[in-house]
Design a protein around this motif. Sequence first.
Motif, short mmCIF file in Angstrom:
data_model
loop_
_atom_site.label_atom_id
_atom_site.label_comp_id
_atom_site.label_asym_id
_atom_site.label_seq_id
_atom_site.Cartn_x
_atom_site.Cartn_y
_atom_site.Cartn_z
N GLN A 21 0.83 -1.20 0.00
CA GLN A 21 0.00 0.00 0.00
C GLN A 21 0.87 1.25 0.00
O GLN A 21 1.68 1.43 0.89
CB GLN A 21 -0.87 -0.03 1.25
CG GLN A 21 -2.00 0.93 1.21
CD GLN A 21 -2.94 0.65 0.07
OE1 GLN A 21 -3.31 -0.47 -0.18
NE2 GLN A 21 -3.32 1.68 -0.62
N PRO A 22 0.71 2.15 -0.98
CA PRO A 22 1.54 3.36 -1.01
C PRO A 22 1.34 4.28 0.19
O PRO A 22 2.29 4.83 0.69
CB PRO A 22 1.12 4.06 -2.29
CG PRO A 22 0.47 3.03 -3.12
CD PRO A 22 -0.11 2.04 -2.16
N VAL A 23 0.13 4.45 0.66
CA VAL A 23 -0.12 5.40 1.74
C VAL A 23 -1.45 5.04 2.41
O VAL A 23 -2.32 4.45 1.78
CB VAL A 23 -0.15 6.86 1.19
CG1 VAL A 23 -1.31 7.07 0.25
CG2 VAL A 23 -0.13 7.89 2.29
N THR A 24 -1.57 5.36 3.69
CA THR A 24 -2.83 5.20 4.39
C THR A 24 -3.22 6.53 5.02
O THR A 24 -2.36 7.37 5.29
CB THR A 24 -2.78 4.11 5.50
OG1 THR A 24 -1.75 4.45 6.42
CG2 THR A 24 -2.51 2.75 4.91
N LEU A 25 -4.49 6.74 5.24
CA LEU A 25 -5.01 7.94 5.88
C LEU A 25 -5.75 7.54 7.14
O LEU A 25 -6.47 6.54 7.14
CB LEU A 25 -5.97 8.70 4.95
CG LEU A 25 -5.35 9.66 3.96
CD1 LEU A 25 -4.63 8.94 2.86
CD2 LEU A 25 -6.40 10.59 3.39
N THR A 26 -5.57 8.32 8.20
CA THR A 26 -6.31 8.07 9.43
C THR A 26 -7.74 8.57 9.25
O THR A 26 -8.02 9.38 8.35
CB THR A 26 -5.68 8.81 10.62
OG1 THR A 26 -5.80 10.22 10.40
CG2 THR A 26 -4.23 8.40 10.83
N CYS A 96 3.61 4.92 4.57
CA CYS A 96 3.42 6.29 5.06
C CYS A 96 1.97 6.45 5.53
O CYS A 96 1.05 5.98 4.87
CB CYS A 96 3.74 7.29 3.95
SG CYS A 96 3.60 9.01 4.47
N THR A 97 1.79 7.10 6.66
CA THR A 97 0.47 7.38 7.19
C THR A 97 0.27 8.88 7.25
O THR A 97 1.13 9.61 7.74
CB THR A 97 0.30 6.78 8.60
OG1 THR A 97 0.49 5.37 8.53
CG2 THR A 97 -1.07 7.07 9.17
N ASN A 113 6.37 8.69 8.02
CA ASN A 113 6.94 7.85 6.97
C ASN A 113 8.18 7.15 7.51
O ASN A 113 9.19 7.79 7.80
CB ASN A 113 7.30 8.72 5.76
CG ASN A 113 7.69 7.93 4.55
OD1 ASN A 113 8.08 6.78 4.66
ND2 ASN A 113 7.61 8.55 3.40
N SER A 114 8.12 5.83 7.61
CA SER A 114 9.23 5.05 8.17
C SER A 114 10.45 5.03 7.25
O SER A 114 11.55 4.71 7.69
CB SER A 114 8.78 3.62 8.46
OG SER A 114 8.36 2.98 7.26
#
Length: 128
Positions: A21-26, A96-97, A113-114
């Motif tokens: 998954q490229p990115v997640t959103l809270t 990245c979150t 972003n880790s």
Amino acid sequence: MSTATVTPTAEVVTGTPVSSQPVTLTPNAIAKVKEIMASQNPVPAGLRIGVVGGGCSGFQYSMSFENQAGMMDKVLKFDDLKVFVDATSAAYLINCTVDYVETLEAAGFKFENSAVKSTCGCGSSFSV
């Protein structure tokens, strides 16, 4: 404030499978984006999240509203919110979150972003 993330379903416009998954959103970020989008006229089709060159550390995050996905974009769905990520940015955004935070000092979107090795002194750019 909730820090749980919502796992999106990914649809890839190019037909290329998504390996991660490229990115997640809270939930806070999703709600704020929807709120801002609803105030736009016309309402945009989705949110573009990207990484661009710039700043003292080399890269910066970018967010903008778009009316349609590009040919090479990954289209992620968070509830009914579409998020467009170009193929180049996707490589920098894996795991990245994006959250939306409000404090007494400021309010805004925060990227966790880790893959980031260092940030500049003001925190507006990063290197990997």
